[in-house]
Design an enzyme around this catalytic site. Structure first.
Site, PDB file in Angstrom:
ATOM      1  N   LYS A 188       0.859  -1.189   0.000  1.00  0.00           N
ATOM      2  CA  LYS A 188       0.000   0.000   0.000  1.00  0.00           C
ATOM      3  C   LYS A 188       0.894   1.237   0.000  1.00  0.00           C
ATOM      4  CE  LYS A 188      -1.938   2.626   3.027  1.00  0.00           C
ATOM      5  NZ  LYS A 188      -1.754   3.898   2.287  1.00  0.00           N
ATOM      6  N   GLU A 263       9.806   1.286  10.595  1.00  0.00           N
ATOM      7  CA  GLU A 263      10.854   2.276  10.265  1.00  0.00           C
ATOM      8  C   GLU A 263      10.211   3.642  10.420  1.00  0.00           C
ATOM      9  OE1 GLU A 263      13.901   1.845   9.727  1.00  0.00           O
ATOM     10  OE2 GLU A 263      14.079  -0.267   9.210  1.00  0.00           O
ATOM     11  N   CYS A 297      13.597  10.783   6.510  1.00  0.00           N
ATOM     12  CA  CYS A 297      13.607  10.354   7.921  1.00  0.00           C
ATOM     13  C   CYS A 297      14.937  10.614   8.592  1.00  0.00           C
ATOM     14  CB  CYS A 297      13.255   8.873   8.001  1.00  0.00           C
ATOM     15  SG  CYS A 297      14.301   7.842   6.953  1.00  0.00           S
TER      16      CYS A 297
HETATM   17  P1  NAD Z   1       2.358   8.496   7.833  1.00  0.00           P
HETATM   18  O1  NAD Z   1       2.624   7.750   9.087  1.00  0.00           O
HETATM   19  O2  NAD Z   1       1.386   9.598   7.863  1.00  0.00           O
HETATM   20  O3  NAD Z   1       1.829   7.494   6.688  1.00  0.00           O
HETATM   21  C1  NAD Z   1       2.588   6.378   6.301  1.00  0.00           C
HETATM   22  C2  NAD Z   1       1.656   5.326   5.736  1.00  0.00           C
HETATM   23  O4  NAD Z   1       0.814   4.828   6.770  1.00  0.00           O
HETATM   24  C3  NAD Z   1       0.741   5.832   4.631  1.00  0.00           C
HETATM   25  O5  NAD Z   1       0.687   4.854   3.621  1.00  0.00           O
HETATM   26  C4  NAD Z   1      -0.599   5.956   5.330  1.00  0.00           C
HETATM   27  O6  NAD Z   1      -1.709   5.828   4.476  1.00  0.00           O
HETATM   28  C5  NAD Z   1      -0.532   4.786   6.298  1.00  0.00           C
HETATM   29  N1  NAD Z   1      -1.431   4.875   7.453  1.00  0.00           N
HETATM   30  C6  NAD Z   1      -1.925   5.976   8.056  1.00  0.00           C
HETATM   31  N2  NAD Z   1      -2.700   5.619   9.115  1.00  0.00           N
HETATM   32  C7  NAD Z   1      -2.675   4.263   9.182  1.00  0.00           C
HETATM   33  C8  NAD Z   1      -3.246   3.297  10.065  1.00  0.00           C
HETATM   34  N3  NAD Z   1      -3.999   3.655  11.097  1.00  0.00           N
HETATM   35  N4  NAD Z   1      -2.993   1.982   9.847  1.00  0.00           N
HETATM   36  C9  NAD Z   1      -2.201   1.597   8.828  1.00  0.00           C
HETATM   37  N5  NAD Z   1      -1.629   2.466   7.944  1.00  0.00           N
HETATM   38  C10 NAD Z   1      -1.860   3.788   8.130  1.00  0.00           C
HETATM   39  O7  NAD Z   1       3.781   8.999   7.302  1.00  0.00           O
HETATM   40  P2  NAD Z   1       4.102   9.944   6.040  1.00  0.00           P
HETATM   41  O8  NAD Z   1       3.648  11.319   6.342  1.00  0.00           O
HETATM   42  O9  NAD Z   1       3.661   9.299   4.783  1.00  0.00           O
HETATM   43  O10 NAD Z   1       5.688   9.883   6.051  1.00  0.00           O
HETATM   44  C11 NAD Z   1       6.450  10.687   6.878  1.00  0.00           C
HETATM   45  C12 NAD Z   1       6.964   9.936   8.085  1.00  0.00           C
HETATM   46  O11 NAD Z   1       7.620   8.742   7.686  1.00  0.00           O
HETATM   47  C13 NAD Z   1       8.010  10.721   8.854  1.00  0.00           C
HETATM   48  O12 NAD Z   1       7.790  10.576  10.232  1.00  0.00           O
HETATM   49  C14 NAD Z   1       9.312  10.070   8.433  1.00  0.00           C
HETATM   50  O13 NAD Z   1      10.364  10.244   9.344  1.00  0.00           O
HETATM   51  C15 NAD Z   1       8.898   8.649   8.297  1.00  0.00           C
HETATM   52  N6  NAD Z   1       9.831   7.906   7.451  1.00  0.00           N
HETATM   53  C16 NAD Z   1      10.663   6.991   8.035  1.00  0.00           C
HETATM   54  C17 NAD Z   1      11.597   6.318   7.262  1.00  0.00           C
HETATM   55  C18 NAD Z   1      12.529   5.301   7.882  1.00  0.00           C
HETATM   56  O14 NAD Z   1      13.096   4.506   7.140  1.00  0.00           O
HETATM   57  N7  NAD Z   1      12.717   5.283   9.189  1.00  0.00           N
HETATM   58  C19 NAD Z   1      11.694   6.571   5.895  1.00  0.00           C
HETATM   59  C20 NAD Z   1      10.823   7.516   5.330  1.00  0.00           C
HETATM   60  C21 NAD Z   1       9.896   8.174   6.119  1.00  0.00           C
END
Ligand code: NAD
Length: 490
Positions: A188, A263, A297
């Site tokens: 997804k 992650e 991130c």
């Molecule tokens: P987000 O947590 O808002 O969304 C990530 C994903 O989770 C999306 O696909 C979203 O639709 C899904 N999602 C949202 N609510 C959910 C739920 N209740 N159950 C299951 N899935 C759900 O994050 P974002 O805004 O897309 O990305 C930014 C964040 O990601 C930042 O905090 C960043 O640091 C982190 N990030 C971490 C890494 C890493 O490798 N550690 C890499 C890239 C981004």
């Protein structure tokens, strides 16, 4: 096996999920609208929100593949499929076209495709292709009357839930080790970046993977939650925010105790010591907060500079951040290095943090709200934040950094570790002993010495503390998609 079709346009991809080797309409009858953050224009108002029936269809197809044709593939054949996928992506600029689809909605500049992103994606596929026939089990002597064997078995149907910032790179980061070990993947993508993931999906069958081995469901949090709660999904590999990661772990625990890799976010510190090569430290720290407009991130968003070199370093850092404004622009133009933030919500969130930051730190570069179209935020630097300042403590996920000075190692370690995040740190020094001392004491999953905000496929990547659970990359990722089974032979 089908020959690879031309990469579809956004119009061709809309109203599509990718299930069991086919683009199909969603059953939920619900859609959302995808916008271009460069000009606020609608890319599509018909991106399907996959519901329970769609998820069940994908899980059924995934199970059929896992227990059926995919289980008959030898490890060498799995490797050949991954290698073939890399070849297909390399031909006819397919990967460039796929990544450009995502640039429309993420704002990622296409200028990073040839220099960084492409090699990174192809490299991961070839790396994991090389592992498939090298995953070994274990044997223990029968001196107690039992021969003991250990097999590493795939988990079954896995789901990947991705963030928006590097959609296809993250897709491959999860999918390559997942398939290399004989699992199947339902992916997804973020609601902000569905197009590249949908476009790459059909190339899996062209590379020889059977139908159902790789599938894509679009949608937002609700769709992700259905996956996280599903009783027949055995693992969620999640990348995203800490808040969502916690929800996924709860959903996994409440459903079938599926395995979870998280992650999550970061607030990565870069420690610049007085003996560092300051030019090198400047290049890394500036690039580390401007890449993808700070939506990374591992972005080095906290900079600590030793007092004796602070004035010089800070002046030059400010200068580089000011000059970077000239490199902002339309992500589809090759001269652009810094695009907009992903959407209006991110734009408002980051601008809100900057506004509140003015009261808690000294704003020395940027910070001016852009009123023209698009979601552009200019590079912004704060100095000397108050203790507990929001901009200093929380992940901003924008091109905004905070600088603080320090006297000695003890002080900077305490400052750097005073956070719940623990993803990445950087140490800039020419003193090898100090570098190793700091590397051991910094509480993060990755430490860069004379570099920061960098990842490498050969070695584990992931966070300590609230930045995550488990590791991706390297052999560790393969282990996280398998489980040991012990066989005792009397
Ligand atoms: P987000 O947590 O808002 O969304 C990530 C994903 O989770 C999306 O696909 C979203 O639709 C899904 N999602 C949202 N609510 C959910 C739920 N209740 N159950 C299951 N899935 C759900 O994050 P974002 O805004 O897309 O990305 C930014 C964040 O990601 C930042 O905090 C960043 O640091 C982190 N990030 C971490 C890494 C890493 O490798 N550690 C890499 C890239 C981004």
């Amino acid at each position: 096996m089908p020959s690879p079709q031309p990469i579809p346009s956004p119009a061709e991809l809309q109203d599509k999920l990718y299930i069991n080797g086919e683009y199909v309409k969603g059953k939920s009858g619900e859609w959302y609208t995808l916008y271009n953050p460069n000009d606020d224009q609608v890319i599509s108002d018909k991106i399907p929100i996959a519901g329970e029936a769609d998820v069940d269809d994908a899980v059924n197809a995934a199970q059929d593949a896992f227990y059926g044709p995919w289980s008959k593939f030898t490890s060498a054949q799995r490797g050949a499929c991954l290698r073939k996928l890399a070849d297909i992506l390399n031909e006819d600029e397919r990967l460039e076209k796929i990544l450009t689809l995502d640039a429309l909605s993420t704002g990622n500049p296409i200028s990073i495709i040839p220099t960084r992103e492409k090699n990174y994606i192809i490299g991961q596929l070839n790396y994991y292709a090389g592992w498939t026939d090298k995953m070994r089990g274990d044997y223990f002597p029968a001196d107690d009357g039992f021969v003991k064997l250990v097999r590493h078995e795939p988990l079954g149907v896995c789901a990947g839930i991705n963030p928006f910032n590097a959609p296809v790179a993250t897709l491959i980061m999860k999918t390559a080790p997942c398939l290399a070990t004989g699992n199947v993947m339902i992916l997804k993508p973020s609601e902000n970046s569905p197009l590249g993931s949908l476009a790459i999906a059909a190339l899996f069958e062209a590379a020889g993977f059977p139908n159902g081995v790789f599938q894509v469901l679009t949608g937002a949090g609700h769709t992700g939650a259905i996956l996280a709660e599903h009783m027949r999904i055995r693992k969620i590999s999640f990348t995203g925010s800490v808040a969502t990661g916690k929800k996924i772990q709860i959903a996994a625990a409440k459903s079938n105790l599926k395995r979870v890799t998280l992650e999550l976010g970061g607030k990565s510190p870069a420690l610049v010591f007085e003996d560092a090569d300051l030019d090198n430290a400047l290049t890394w720290t500036v690039n580390a907060i401007l890449a993808r407009s700070g939506q990374v991130c591992v972005a080095a968003s906290r900079i600590y500079v030793q007092k004796s070199v602070a004035e010089d370093f800070i002046e030059r850092y400010k200068q580089r951040m000011k000059e970077a404004v000239a490199k902002m622009g339309n992500p589809l133009e090759e001269s652009t290095l810094i695009g907009p933030l992903v959407n209006k919500a991110a734009f408002e969130r980051v601008n809100g943090m900057i506004e509140r930051g003015r009261l808690e730190a000294e704003l020395v570069v940027g910070g001016v709200r852009q009123s023209e179209r698009g979601c552009f935020v200019e590079p912004t630097v704060f100095l000397n934040p108050k203790e507990g300042a929001e901009i200093y403590k929380n992940e901003i996920f924008g091109p905004v950094s905070v600088i603080k000075t320090f006297e000695n190692e003890e002080e900077v370690l305490a400052l750097a570790n005073d956070t719940e995040f623990g993803l990445m740190s950087g140490v800039f020094t020419k003193d090898l002993n100090r570098a190793l001392r700091m590397s051991a004491l910094l509480e993060s999953g990755v430490v860069g010495v004379n570099c920061v905000s960098s990842m490498n496929v050969q070695v584990p990547f992931g966070g300590k503390k609230a930045s995550g659970i488990g590791r991706e990359f390297g052999e560790y990722a393969l282990r996280s998609f398998t489980e040991p089974k012990t066989i005792l032979i009397k």
